[in-house]
Design a protein around this motif. Structure first.
Motif, PDB file in Angstrom:
ATOM      1  N   HIS A   1      54.758  33.491  50.001  1.00 51.72           N
ATOM      2  CA  HIS A   1      54.850  34.630  49.100  1.00 51.72           C
ATOM      3  C   HIS A   1      53.519  35.361  49.068  1.00 51.72           C
ATOM      4  O   HIS A   1      52.475  34.734  48.938  1.00 51.72           O
ATOM      5  N   SER A   2      53.610  36.686  49.166  1.00 48.95           N
ATOM      6  CA  SER A   2      52.377  37.463  49.256  1.00 48.95           C
ATOM      7  C   SER A   2      52.105  38.202  47.954  1.00 48.95           C
ATOM      8  O   SER A   2      53.029  38.630  47.252  1.00 48.95           O
ATOM      9  N   ILE A   3      50.805  38.389  47.659  1.00 50.46           N
ATOM     10  CA  ILE A   3      50.426  39.154  46.468  1.00 50.46           C
ATOM     11  C   ILE A   3      50.480  40.658  46.747  1.00 50.46           C
ATOM     12  O   ILE A   3      50.277  41.455  45.832  1.00 50.46           O
ATOM     13  N   ALA A   4      50.799  41.037  47.998  1.00 52.61           N
ATOM     14  CA  ALA A   4      50.700  42.451  48.403  1.00 52.61           C
ATOM     15  C   ALA A   4      51.465  43.391  47.474  1.00 52.61           C
ATOM     16  O   ALA A   4      50.998  44.483  47.188  1.00 52.61           O
ATOM     17  N   ASP A   5      52.646  42.961  47.004  1.00 52.53           N
ATOM     18  CA  ASP A   5      53.451  43.864  46.183  1.00 52.53           C
ATOM     19  C   ASP A   5      53.218  43.693  44.689  1.00 52.53           C
ATOM     20  O   ASP A   5      53.898  44.306  43.879  1.00 52.53           O
ATOM     21  N   LEU A   6      52.295  42.834  44.344  1.00 49.19           N
ATOM     22  CA  LEU A   6      52.086  42.553  42.912  1.00 49.19           C
ATOM     23  C   LEU A   6      50.933  43.388  42.354  1.00 49.19           C
ATOM     24  O   LEU A   6      50.006  43.763  43.077  1.00 49.19           O
ATOM     25  N   THR A   7      51.035  43.650  41.049  1.00 45.53           N
ATOM     26  CA  THR A   7      49.926  44.346  40.385  1.00 45.53           C
ATOM     27  C   THR A   7      49.000  43.292  39.792  1.00 45.53           C
ATOM     28  O   THR A   7      49.448  42.375  39.092  1.00 45.53           O
ATOM     29  N   ILE A   8      47.734  43.450  40.114  1.00 45.76           N
ATOM     30  CA  ILE A   8      46.749  42.473  39.642  1.00 45.76           C
ATOM     31  C   ILE A   8      45.874  43.154  38.590  1.00 45.76           C
ATOM     32  O   ILE A   8      45.336  44.242  38.820  1.00 45.76           O
ATOM     33  N   GLY A   9      45.787  42.508  37.432  1.00 50.12           N
ATOM     34  CA  GLY A   9      45.026  43.083  36.328  1.00 50.12           C
ATOM     35  C   GLY A   9      43.763  42.289  36.049  1.00 50.12           C
ATOM     36  O   GLY A   9      43.702  41.079  36.294  1.00 50.12           O
ATOM     37  N   PHE A  10      42.759  42.968  35.542  1.00 51.03           N
ATOM     38  CA  PHE A  10      41.482  42.325  35.201  1.00 51.03           C
ATOM     39  C   PHE A  10      41.130  42.637  33.759  1.00 51.03           C
ATOM     40  O   PHE A  10      41.150  43.798  33.344  1.00 51.03           O
ATOM     41  N   ILE A  11      40.820  41.609  32.991  1.00 56.52           N
ATOM     42  CA  ILE A  11      40.280  41.792  31.650  1.00 56.52           C
ATOM     43  C   ILE A  11      38.774  41.623  31.804  1.00 56.52           C
ATOM     44  O   ILE A  11      38.278  40.524  32.041  1.00 56.52           O
ATOM     45  N   GLY A  12      38.056  42.719  31.727  1.00 53.88           N
ATOM     46  CA  GLY A  12      36.610  42.718  32.006  1.00 53.88           C
ATOM     47  C   GLY A  12      36.355  43.260  33.407  1.00 53.88           C
ATOM     48  O   GLY A  12      37.038  42.867  34.356  1.00 53.88           O
ATOM     49  N   ALA A  13      35.398  44.200  33.487  1.00 58.42           N
ATOM     50  CA  ALA A  13      35.100  44.837  34.784  1.00 58.42           C
ATOM     51  C   ALA A  13      33.667  44.549  35.224  1.00 58.42           C
ATOM     52  O   ALA A  13      33.004  45.385  35.824  1.00 58.42           O
ATOM     53  N   GLY A  14      33.189  43.340  34.902  1.00 67.74           N
ATOM     54  CA  GLY A  14      31.805  42.977  35.233  1.00 67.74           C
ATOM     55  C   GLY A  14      31.651  42.535  36.682  1.00 67.74           C
ATOM     56  O   GLY A  14      32.485  42.834  37.542  1.00 67.74           O
ATOM     57  N   ASN A  15      30.576  41.775  36.927  1.00 71.67           N
ATOM     58  CA  ASN A  15      30.200  41.395  38.295  1.00 71.67           C
ATOM     59  C   ASN A  15      31.305  40.649  39.032  1.00 71.67           C
ATOM     60  O   ASN A  15      31.630  40.974  40.170  1.00 71.67           O
ATOM     61  N   MET A  16      31.875  39.632  38.368  1.00 66.75           N
ATOM     62  CA  MET A  16      32.857  38.809  39.070  1.00 66.75           C
ATOM     63  C   MET A  16      34.144  39.588  39.317  1.00 66.75           C
ATOM     64  O   MET A  16      34.721  39.526  40.400  1.00 66.75           O
ATOM     65  N   ALA A  17      34.568  40.363  38.304  1.00 63.96           N
ATOM     66  CA  ALA A  17      35.775  41.188  38.488  1.00 63.96           C
ATOM     67  C   ALA A  17      35.549  42.156  39.650  1.00 63.96           C
ATOM     68  O   ALA A  17      36.417  42.300  40.528  1.00 63.96           O
ATOM     69  N   GLN A  18      34.392  42.785  39.680  1.00 66.28           N
ATOM     70  CA  GLN A  18      34.123  43.764  40.752  1.00 66.28           C
ATOM     71  C   GLN A  18      34.132  43.095  42.126  1.00 66.28           C
ATOM     72  O   GLN A  18      34.676  43.641  43.085  1.00 66.28           O
ATOM     73  N   ALA A  19      33.537  41.890  42.209  1.00 69.98           N
ATOM     74  CA  ALA A  19      33.517  41.185  43.500  1.00 69.98           C
ATOM     75  C   ALA A  19      34.941  40.923  43.983  1.00 69.98           C
ATOM     76  O   ALA A  19      35.275  41.149  45.156  1.00 69.98           O
ATOM     77  N   ILE A  20      35.804  40.469  43.064  1.00 73.42           N
ATOM     78  CA  ILE A  20      37.185  40.150  43.457  1.00 73.42           C
ATOM     79  C   ILE A  20      37.951  41.431  43.805  1.00 73.42           C
ATOM     80  O   ILE A  20      38.698  41.473  44.790  1.00 73.42           O
TER      81      ILE A  20
END
Ligand SMILES: NC(=O)c1ccc[n+]([C@@H]2O[C@H](COP(=O)([O-])OP(=O)(O)OC[C@H]3O[C@@H](n4cnc5c(N)ncnc54)[C@H](OP(=O)(O)O)[C@@H]3O)[C@@H](O)[C@H]2O)c1
Length: 289
Positions: free
Chosen positions: A7-26
């Motif tokens: 199963h691929s994440i390609a069609d999924l929406t990925i959300g981030f709570i917090g837009a700091g260093n680690m979120a930006q890297a991912i």
């Protein structure tokens, strides 16, 4: 551990709570791995980091409302500081979590604490990435309890493999060791490099030459270790250590100074500190509830 399903994440929406260093890297890793920016949504209280992300990826969705992320995303990555987690989740309508995969990168916060904050809704994966994730060379320890499905495990792997490698950890208590070994690990290697460079400079090298020799040696040696999966690291060392030679003299000096024990003590100190911080964080999450 690699999941067997595809199963691929390609069609999924990925959300981030917090837009700091680690979120930006991912986020950078996901987009570099061809995940569509339009299928990423990020929330942050201040606008500056959201604007910077929007500038880099115009199609990315951003908001200052954490609930909006929970509404639209299939997978939510909790990327706030550990002490901010309970505050960030306090205004969430937990019914929105019911069918979702939540991945927490908050150091030291146990899955039981997050389940408690979300009234046991959702499936939670705990992740411990490291800063080389920012250049796609990270390694992430992953832990999940039995209620997290194989597909959700696969999704978690795909996310962190976009910024390096991932490995499943069987017992949550070992996450403190993951923090010590790889979470904090980059700083340990930097410290070793600093010591080598300082020694070279002390003995007449200019800092730039010393740095080039030390850093490229570390890159070369670690690439050799990474490429030779089947060889013990000690075999690699022995292959460049002729008896009675210069390398042997340095290794003998390390051994006389109990180098392995120094490392063991340092990792144990890191684990102990991680456990202390986890207790403090647990108390804070309870207070904020
Ligand atoms: N960086 C690492 O090497 C590393 C490694 C492993 C794990 N981690 C974990 O990753 C997590 C994030 O670390 P980081 O280095 O990325 O920290 P960071 O750069 O400070 O990012 C945290 C972000 O969370 C935002 N935030 C604060 N309160 C919030 C709320 N209520 N709702 C939504 N967002 C909120 C902050 O926004 P403002 O700045 O606008 O306040 C900030 O942008 C931490 O839990 C840490 O333990 C980090």
């Amino acid at each position: 551990m690699t999941s067997k399903n595809c199963h691929s994440i390609a069609d999924l929406t990925i959300g981030f709570i917090g837009a700091g260093n680690m979120a930006q890297a991912i986020i950078h890793g996901l987009i570099a791995a061809d995940h569509s920016a339009s299928q990423i949504i990020c929330s942050n209280p201040s606008q500056g980091k959201l604007n910077a992300l929007k500038l880099a990826y115009p199609d990315i969705n951003s908001t200052t409302d954490n609930n909006k992320v929970f509404e639209v995303a299939d997978i939510i990555i909790l990327a706030v500081k550990p002490q901010m987690l309970s505050v960030a989740l306090s205004s969430i309508n937990t019914d929105l979590c019911a069918d979702k995969l939540l991945i927490s990168v908050a150091a030291g916060v146990e899955t039981s604490t997050i389940y408690e904050l979300l009234y046991s809704k959702g499936a939670i994966v705990r992740a411990m990435p490291n800063t080389p994730a920012t250049i796609g060379e990270g390694v992430t320890g992953l832990f999940a309890k039995g209620n997290v499905s194989e597909i959700q495990r696969s999704y978690s792997e795909q996310i962190f493999n976009s910024v390096g490698q991932s490995v499943w950890i069987k017992q949550e208590s070992q996450m403190d060791w993951v923090t010590a070994i790889s979470g904090s690990g980059p700083a340990h290697y930097f410290y070793f490099l600093e010591a080598v460079i300082d020694s070279a400079v002390l003995h007449g090298f200019d800092p730039s030459t010393a740095r080039q020799l030390a850093v490229q040696t570390a890159i070369g040696a670690t690439k050799m270790a990474g490429a030779n999966h089947d060889a013990d690291i000690s075999q690699l060392r022995q292959a460049v250590t002729s008896p009675g030679g210069t390398t042997a003299a340095a290794i003998e000096s390390f051994q006389n100074d109990q180098f392995a024990e120094i490392i063991n003590q340092a990792l144990k100190a890191s684990v102990k500190r991680g456990q202390e911080l986890a207790q403090t964080s647990k108390a804070k999450q309870t207070t904020h509830k």
